[in-house]
Every structure is written in structure tokens, then in C-alpha cells.
Motif scaffolding. Sequence first.
Motif, short mmCIF file in Angstrom:
data_model
loop_
_atom_site.label_atom_id
_atom_site.label_comp_id
_atom_site.label_asym_id
_atom_site.label_seq_id
_atom_site.Cartn_x
_atom_site.Cartn_y
_atom_site.Cartn_z
N TYR A 1 -52.65 16.72 40.22
CA TYR A 1 -53.86 15.97 40.58
C TYR A 1 -54.57 16.62 41.76
O TYR A 1 -55.80 16.63 41.83
N ARG B 1 -50.64 10.07 30.57
CA ARG B 1 -49.26 10.03 31.08
C ARG B 1 -49.27 9.97 32.60
O ARG B 1 -49.97 10.74 33.26
N ASP B 2 -48.52 9.04 33.15
CA ASP B 2 -48.45 8.90 34.61
C ASP B 2 -47.47 9.93 35.16
O ASP B 2 -46.26 9.69 35.29
N ASP C 1 -52.37 8.73 38.06
CA ASP C 1 -52.00 7.38 37.65
C ASP C 1 -53.28 6.67 37.20
O ASP C 1 -54.37 7.25 37.22
N GLU D 1 -55.20 4.54 38.57
CA GLU D 1 -56.26 4.51 39.59
C GLU D 1 -56.96 5.87 39.67
O GLU D 1 -58.20 5.94 39.76
N ARG E 1 -57.12 8.11 37.25
CA ARG E 1 -57.87 8.32 36.02
C ARG E 1 -59.19 7.56 36.00
O ARG E 1 -60.14 7.97 35.33
#
Length: 579
Positions: A517, A539-540, A545, A547, A549
Motif C-alpha cells: 500500500y 484481499r486484506d 484494507d 478503508e 480501498r
Amino acid sequence: MSDGARPMSSRTVADKVLAWVKEYRVPLLFALLLVVLVPARGLWAPDEPDFAQCVKEMRQRGSWVLPYLNGQPYNEKPILFYWLMKLSAVAGDWLTGGRGFTHGIAAWALRIPSVAAAALFGIGFRSWARRFQQADTMDLPCMILFTTPIWIWQAQTIQIDMLFAALLAWSWLSWVGGYLLATGRLDPVDTTEARRWLLGAYVALGLATLAKGPLGLVLSGLVVAAFLTWQRDWKSLPQMRPWAGLGILALVVLPWYLMARIVGGPVYFHELVIVQNFSRATHAWDHIQPWWRYCEYILGDFWPWVLFLPALGLHLYRSRASLSSLQRFQILAFAVPFLFLSWSQSKQGKYLLMSYPFLALLTTDLLLDRDQSKHPRLQKPWMGWILGGALWILAGALAALAFTRAGGPKLHTQIQPFLGPLRVGALISIAGACLVTWHVRQRALRPLIREAALTLGALYLVMGAWGFRLLDDAKEYRRWTAAVSPQIQGRRVFFWQTIRSGAMVYTDQLMPELRSYAELEAALGPEDRLVSTDREWNRDAWGIDPEARSRFEVLLRVQTGGGELLLIRKRPPQGGQPS
């Protein structure tokens, strides 16, 4: 006199050609089947777009030393297959004037190396069987081998495995032929025949190493060592000219490896030699399977001939004291790779491809032994009903799918577009099963094998030439390219996680990978675009996560290549204008 001689000469040449075609009709029919399948589909995930992208970038860069993928040297495999694909693409592009080519590649052109390897091996396999097996049985192992699903599939797929398997299997066939001649177990036709077979063995082994790395050397060493030990014949090793073989291997393999070390640098060379071979075998990161997985793979890959394997095992055990040198080698050429590759963590059915010619030869020995046996328990009908039963099961399954609603409404909805080839396939299977049953009742085993092989070949023809075309739109990437191209033109484009080459193979852009990220936030500007699979985007992991995304917007979704590709951008600031 000369004018009168020409027609006779022409007739002689024509007669020789016709005689050759008749003699090699089985491998030639197999080659014709492959030619029909070549244009039936485009680039299918997961591997074919990767190879196509490598050839595309090699052509754009003018590179002959290293393959490139997404702008970086590609270190998974050595160079031979890439050379052949590039040569095929260049020749096809020139011959067609570029028609059907996109950025210098066309799927049909890239399939030619696999098709050519399978077709040439088929001709060589029959020629070898004529020389070293019974003269009147040489078509039978060809029929068995050429109708196994794994051999047909790999023969028209853009992957290294058919080229590697054909070269390695030919090396082993040539080596054992040279062994039989050099040690006096078979009379040579002239004083140099043994040397010619051994020369072919070492050249083919060098080319196999140049196709897939040292795996061919390791397997060859294990097979030969096990064979000489079983034979108790290590004293014949000097007659196999091992030092000349090492010299030939060095001449074939080392020049490219030295160039790759110079051009690619030490990191590339370490990845190519150590990571992609030894680390992959002992600490695999993909295709990780339990040790017994090849027992499962062979059930489908060698179908329907796999049904004879229990009888084959019993037959070999009972005749173990009288096995010939050739039979011993054939057993080891299958068993050694099976055991060694079962030990390796990474497993795929195609890894065992080089052993199937030897399994076909052993299966032929079993069937002929049964054919000639007078023992009541070993009569031909017993063997024939096994093969006939397999075809009747196949015919029943296809007929149930094609003509009834077997499997429920959901399955019927899924197969609705494929009812045409399924129905034709069901009719072919029923006709073939009837013919096989008739031959069983006539106690004619060899025609039975022929009819079974023709039935399977006709099924592959229908399912491939027709079924592939129906699947192609969902498996190919042209729909994605047509939809995404207007939105990425003139922009920087990145890919989230490991690149799927199908996303860029028909575009004129590279897509650098973003793996976290933090990298995503730093690299992606408001005018840039991000491509991802749906599964990896949602997928986290890697610091992203729900938020995170929510700060991005999915502009486009296209179902393609067996999954869904997304085109994504950063959401513009509130009050900002969308770009």
C-alpha cells in the motif's frame, strides 16, 4: 533417352514419398490434428500470455540473449524456447505481412515450436520403434502416446514442457539405442551406427538443458546410473563415450549461459541457476503438492491407457527375471522421474511428460504379450473389455450431458453454449465404443487399439477445433484490451501484485508492479491507472484494507482469462474534477 528417364524418376520419387507417408501415417495424422488445433484459440492464462509478452519485448528490444517480461530480464527458464518462438513469430509476421499479428505476436505463430517438437518427436519415435522394437508393432506405442490427454494438450500449448520432454525423451531413446548397439546386444547396420545414436543423445540432452535448465541432466544421470546398476554393467560406461558427451553438452549449453551471465549480471544468473532449479525443488513457492499427487495426475493424463497399469505392474513383476535390457531401461525411464519428481515439492502433471513415451512402449509390450498368450485368464477379451468399458463410460457421460439435464439446472446452464461439440462428441464416442466392442467379440486386439485411438483422436479434433473457439472469448484477453485501451492511452499504468501478462500483452504499455500500500500511495498519481485482479484487490493484505480501498474507484471490470480484471484510479479530492 533422358526424356524417357524423367517420368520413371518422377514416379520413383512419388512412390518413395507415398511409401513414406503410408509408413508414417500415424504420426502424420497426429501432426495434422495439431495443425488443425493451432488457430483454434488465442492466448490463454496463466502461462501463454507470459511467453507471448516475453517474445513481444524481445522483438521490440531486438534481444536474442535474454527474454524480458514487463521491462525486466525474465529468469525462469533458459533461452531455447524463446529463440524458437521469436523465430516463429518473425517468420510468421513476414509471411503474412503482419496480418493477424498484434505488436509482433500472434498466438498461432507462438504455438509452432510446441507443435513442431511434438510432430518431429512422433516421427522419430516411430522410427526408433521400427529399429529397436518388433517391426510389425511400431504403430501401437504411437497410437497410445498420441491419444493421451496430456500429450495432446501440451503439444499445442505455448509452454516449454513439450519441447523439453521431446528432447529429453529422444535423448534417452537414442542413448539406450546406442547402448544396445555398442555392447553387442543388437547388431549394428554399420560400424558407426552406435556412435550416431550416442551423438544424437548428447546433442538432444544439451538442447533439453538449454530449454529447461539442469533438470534434464539430473534426471538423465539418475536414469543411466540406475540402469547400469540394474544391468550390473558399469564396465560398459566407457563405450558410451561419456567424455565426448560432456564436451558436446558444454558446446551446446555453455555459450548462452556465459552470455546470460555477462548481460544479465550476477543477480539474474543466481536466480536462473540456483533459485529456479534447486530452491524451487526443495523450497517451492508454487504448485506445492503432497508426495502422492502424481498418482492422481496420471489417472487423467494417461487416460484411458492408465487402466492397464495394474496389469502392467503385475506382468513386469512376474517376468522380472526375463526382462530385456530395453525393458529395464523403459521401466526406469518412467519410474525414476516419477519418484524424483514426487520428492520435489513443486508438482504439475506436465512435469512427467518425458516419461510417457516409455510408458506407452511398456503398455504395448503388455498388450502384445496378452495378444499372443494362450492362457485362459489372459485372453484378449479381458483386455479389450477394459478399453471398451472406458469408452462406454465416456460415451455415457457425454450423452448424459448432451442429451439430458443430468447434473441439474446449474450445470445445464453452464454447458448450454457447448451442447454442439458435446453432442457430436457423444456420437463419436458411442460409434467408437461400438467398434471396439465388435473387435473384442472378434478377439482382434490390434484393430481394437486402432479404433480406440481413432475415436479419441476424433474427440480431440471436435472438442479442440470447436470447443476451444467457444471458450476463447472468455479465456482470451482481447475483450479486456478493447475495453481498457481508450482509458489508459497516454497514461502511466501500474499492476497490483504479480503481473498478469494478459492485461498488457495486446497493449503498447508496460505495467510496473506495486507490492504494498505504501508503494501504491507513493506511485499512483491522479492521472495514473492501476490494474488488478478482483481477488487480489479485495484481499486484506499488503497493507491494504477496506478503508484504504475506499480511497480508490473501480472504473472497469472485465471477466477474462479465468478471472476478473479491474481498472482502478485514485478517487479525486472532494470538489475536484474527475479525469
